[in-house]
Design an enzyme around this catalytic site. Structure first.
Site, PDB file in Angstrom:
ATOM      1  N   HIS A 144      -0.931  10.932  -2.791  1.00 54.87           N
ATOM      2  CA  HIS A 144      -2.273  10.552  -2.350  1.00 54.87           C
ATOM      3  C   HIS A 144      -3.260  11.706  -2.385  1.00 54.87           C
ATOM      4  O   HIS A 144      -4.338  11.605  -2.978  1.00 54.87           O
ATOM      5  CB  HIS A 144      -2.226   9.972  -0.936  1.00 54.87           C
ATOM      6  CG  HIS A 144      -3.545   9.496  -0.438  1.00 54.87           C
ATOM      7  ND1 HIS A 144      -4.434  10.324   0.227  1.00 54.87           N
ATOM      8  CD2 HIS A 144      -4.154   8.286  -0.513  1.00 54.87           C
ATOM      9  CE1 HIS A 144      -5.520   9.640   0.537  1.00 54.87           C
ATOM     10  NE2 HIS A 144      -5.381   8.401   0.104  1.00 54.87           N
ATOM     11  N   HIS A 188       0.827  -1.209   0.000  1.00 52.73           N
ATOM     12  CA  HIS A 188       0.000   0.000   0.000  1.00 52.73           C
ATOM     13  C   HIS A 188       0.861   1.258   0.000  1.00 52.73           C
ATOM     14  O   HIS A 188       1.556   1.544   0.982  1.00 52.73           O
ATOM     15  CB  HIS A 188      -0.890  -0.013   1.246  1.00 52.73           C
ATOM     16  CG  HIS A 188      -1.850   1.109   1.335  1.00 52.73           C
ATOM     17  ND1 HIS A 188      -1.906   1.955   2.430  1.00 52.73           N
ATOM     18  CD2 HIS A 188      -2.818   1.536   0.486  1.00 52.73           C
ATOM     19  CE1 HIS A 188      -2.862   2.845   2.254  1.00 52.73           C
ATOM     20  NE2 HIS A 188      -3.435   2.612   1.081  1.00 52.73           N
TER      21      HIS A 188
END
Length: 272
Positions: free
Chosen positions: A69, A27
């Site tokens: 992100h 991740h």
């Protein structure tokens, strides 16, 4: 001939056993140990035995694709720039590593092409699109120009239109719809299985990628319709083993080394 066939079957057993395990997806890279969505995090993920990396991507003002992100840089840098209003050159000036530790000082925002270049043969990249469908034409063009094969690339997004456009323009890429399930006051999981199945069909998705707050019956219903099921973000070994027992295709985690070791040890203990 019979002996040769027997030997061939025996030789394949370790491979078959490993294939039964879900893919371990790092991740934002190995983001527990290195700054998320950076080349150090992705390179470390490969060293820790990840089967795939997952990164978040936005489109810049000058139509370049960068790995970050949030829609701005506040979280990862001392300077706050809005990605869609900034050029690649402006973003490359930022230090996005120091927030995670002094040894990562000077780490830069990577481009999609830089991240893709880290992917070894036989491994995969899960590309999460954080902005809107305006990125799709640029994304598909870059992916076609990369050295990766179609099967090494998976595109994921919470945004239904992103998945719809990817699958309509380049159906050869696998694309999964992301969904965060929540439980209401009555204990019902939202959205419900019928709604999820309708959305998957409408956008042409190959599968569902969700958090782990989901019932076994829900998973069975999704898989019965031929869709894949993937899960995020699981850092607890017990939860990872539970997800494996439910037939998940991949487990996205911040600690790929730990989850890989846990599943491998569990497989050894069970004789798989």
């Amino acid at each position: 001939m019979r002996i040769s066939l027997t030997l061939a079957i025996v030789a394949c057993l370790p491979l078959l056993s490993h294939a039964a395990e879900p893919l371990i997806v790092a991740h934002r890279g190995a983001s527990k140990a290195a700054p998320e969505n950076t080349l150090p995090a992705f390179r470390l993920a490969w060293k820790l035995g990840a089967d795939a990396i997952e990164g978040d991507f936005h489109l810049t003002k000058d139509k370049r694709i960068v790995c970050i992100h949030d829609a701005d840089t506040k979280k990862v840098s001392s300077r706050n720039l809005v990605v869609s209003r900034s050029t690649l050159a402006e973003l490359k000036e930022l230090d996005v590593g120091s927030f995670h530790g002094e040894k990562f000082k000077g780490t830069r925002v990577p481009t999609l092409s830089e991240v893709v270049a880290t992917v070894p043969d036989g491994k995969q990249i899960f590309i999460e699109i954080k902005c809107g469908p305006e990125i799709v034409p640029f994304l598909l063009k870059q992916l076609e120009a990369s050295s990766l094969r179609h099967e090494q690339i998976v595109i994921i997004s919470f945004k239904e239109e992103v998945i719809r456009q990817v699958k309509s323009q380049s159906p050869e890429y696998e694309a999964f719809w992301l969904c965060a399930f929540k439980t209401d006051k009555e204990g019902a999981v939202k959205p419900g299985v019928d709604e999820v199945l309708q959305k998957l069909a409408a956008i042409g998705a190959d599968g569902l990628s969700s958090n782990s707050r989901i019932a076994e019956s829900f998973i069975e219903a999704v898989k019965a319709k031929g869709y894949q099921w993937h899960v995020w973000t699981v850092d607890d070994p017990d939860e990872a083993r539970r997800m494996e027992s439910l037939g998940v295709e991949s487990i996205t985690t911040n600690v790929p080394g730990l989850i890989r070791q846990s599943l491998t040890e569990a497989a050894g203990a069970s004789g798989r």
